[in-house]
Enzyme design. Structure first.
Site: not given
Length: 317
Positions: A46, A79, A101, A129, A131, A170, A200, A230
């Site tokens: 992103h 993601h 990831c 989102h 993820e 994460t 993470c 994040n």
């Protein structure tokens, strides 16, 4: 004219994490190996600066597989994707590379393990989102229930309170997530949990670095994209950590210099998908306007690296 003095506290760690570095390298290596164009489903990470840089090299970003020609390779973003996506790619005999990831893949495996043990999976995360969409898409519909807030945790109804497990996105706020987990544990004392925390290392480290400077800053700037989870969490952590104000900026162009009148101490960090070149641009702009005292505030040293898919390694080539 004499420049006004300003102290710039530079948080470290900041910027690219190992998962982002791996994802970008996957696209770059695929372009070398297969030639342009290479298709990428969803933004690889992103950050528009990163995406545009890869577009200039020959990557084409799409939202769905139906936009990918049968004769070109496609890469799945960092993601993660629902299982239906690689299944469709295999049905069409597309050559695909999964850039998910490894820490997101770990969450997928945890969810599958708990589901196999008969648990309802509670996923702590943000609706919509990529993820979260990918994690929920690892299991049959209804097997994963999204929990976004403490209120959700207090109200959610489950068939069997003793057959519940949780996993998390994460890239969440460490403190906010802990509050939700505490609420879930109060309701479901036997809830199964990840063997190791899902948030993470990079998210945790960047939040801790911001906490270490926030109370000393009148303003904290977070370099990152508006759709970067994040990065948005870093803005929130800066505010909760004591910064008078904090802002998300995509680049130096987004800084409102009038907001800095009278300010003496500024904090600077970057989300895990923001390249260091954008941070350097912000620092240079401050130096052009102020007599800057630059202080590196380091709270952790990162040396994490993830292997590339075998399809793209030199040995496989």
């Amino acid at each position: 004219m004499t420049k006004p003095p300003l102290t710039l506290l530079l948080a470290s760690p900041r910027g690219f994490c190992a998962g982002v570095e791996r994802a970008i390298e996957i696209v770059e290596r695929a372009l070398v190996k297969f030639g342009a164009p290479v298709y990428v489903r969803h933004e690889i990470v992103h950050n528009r600066h990163v995406v545009e840089g890869l577009e200039n090299k020959g990557a084409i970003f799409v939202e769905e597989l139906e936009e990918v020609p049968d004769d070109r390779p496609v890469i799945f973003s960092a993601h993660g994707v629902p299982k239906s996506v690689p299944a469709e790619a295999e049905r069409r005999a597309l050559l695909y590379v999964d850039a998910t990831c490894p820490l997101v893949s770990k969450v997928h495996l945890e969810a599958e393990r708990h589901y196999a043990q008969g648990h309802l999976i509670l996923l702590i995360g943000h609706a919509g989102h990529p993820e979260v969409v990918g994690t929920m898409g690892q299991l049959p519909e209804g097997a994963v229930v999204l929990v976004e807030t403490i209120e959700d945790a207090r109200q959610i109804q489950v068939p069997d309170p003793n057959r519940v497990a949780f996993v998390t996105q994460t890239t969440l706020s460490v403190d906010d997530t802990q509050a939700i987990v505490t609420a879930l544990r109060e309701r479901f004392p036997n809830i199964a949990q990840p063997r190791k925390e899902d948030i993470c290392y990079a998210t945790t480290n960047r939040q801790e670095a911001v906490k270490s400077i926030a109370a000393r800053c009148e303003i904290v700037f977070v370099v990152g994209a508006p759709n970067s989870s994040n990065s948005k969490r870093l803005v929130e952590v800066a505010r909760s950590g004591g910064a008078q104000r904090s802002f998300l900026v995509q680049s130096v162009a987004d800084i409102d210099w009038h907001s800095l009148e009278g300010v003496q101490t500024v904090g600077l960090t970057a989300g895990a998908s923001a390249p260091e070149s954008l941070v350097t641009g912000v620092i240079d702009a401050f130096k052009a306007r102020y007599d800057v005292t630059l202080r590196l505030e380091e709270t952790a040293v990162e040396n994490v690296h993830f292997k590339l898919p075998r399809l793209l390694t030199d040995d496989a080539a």
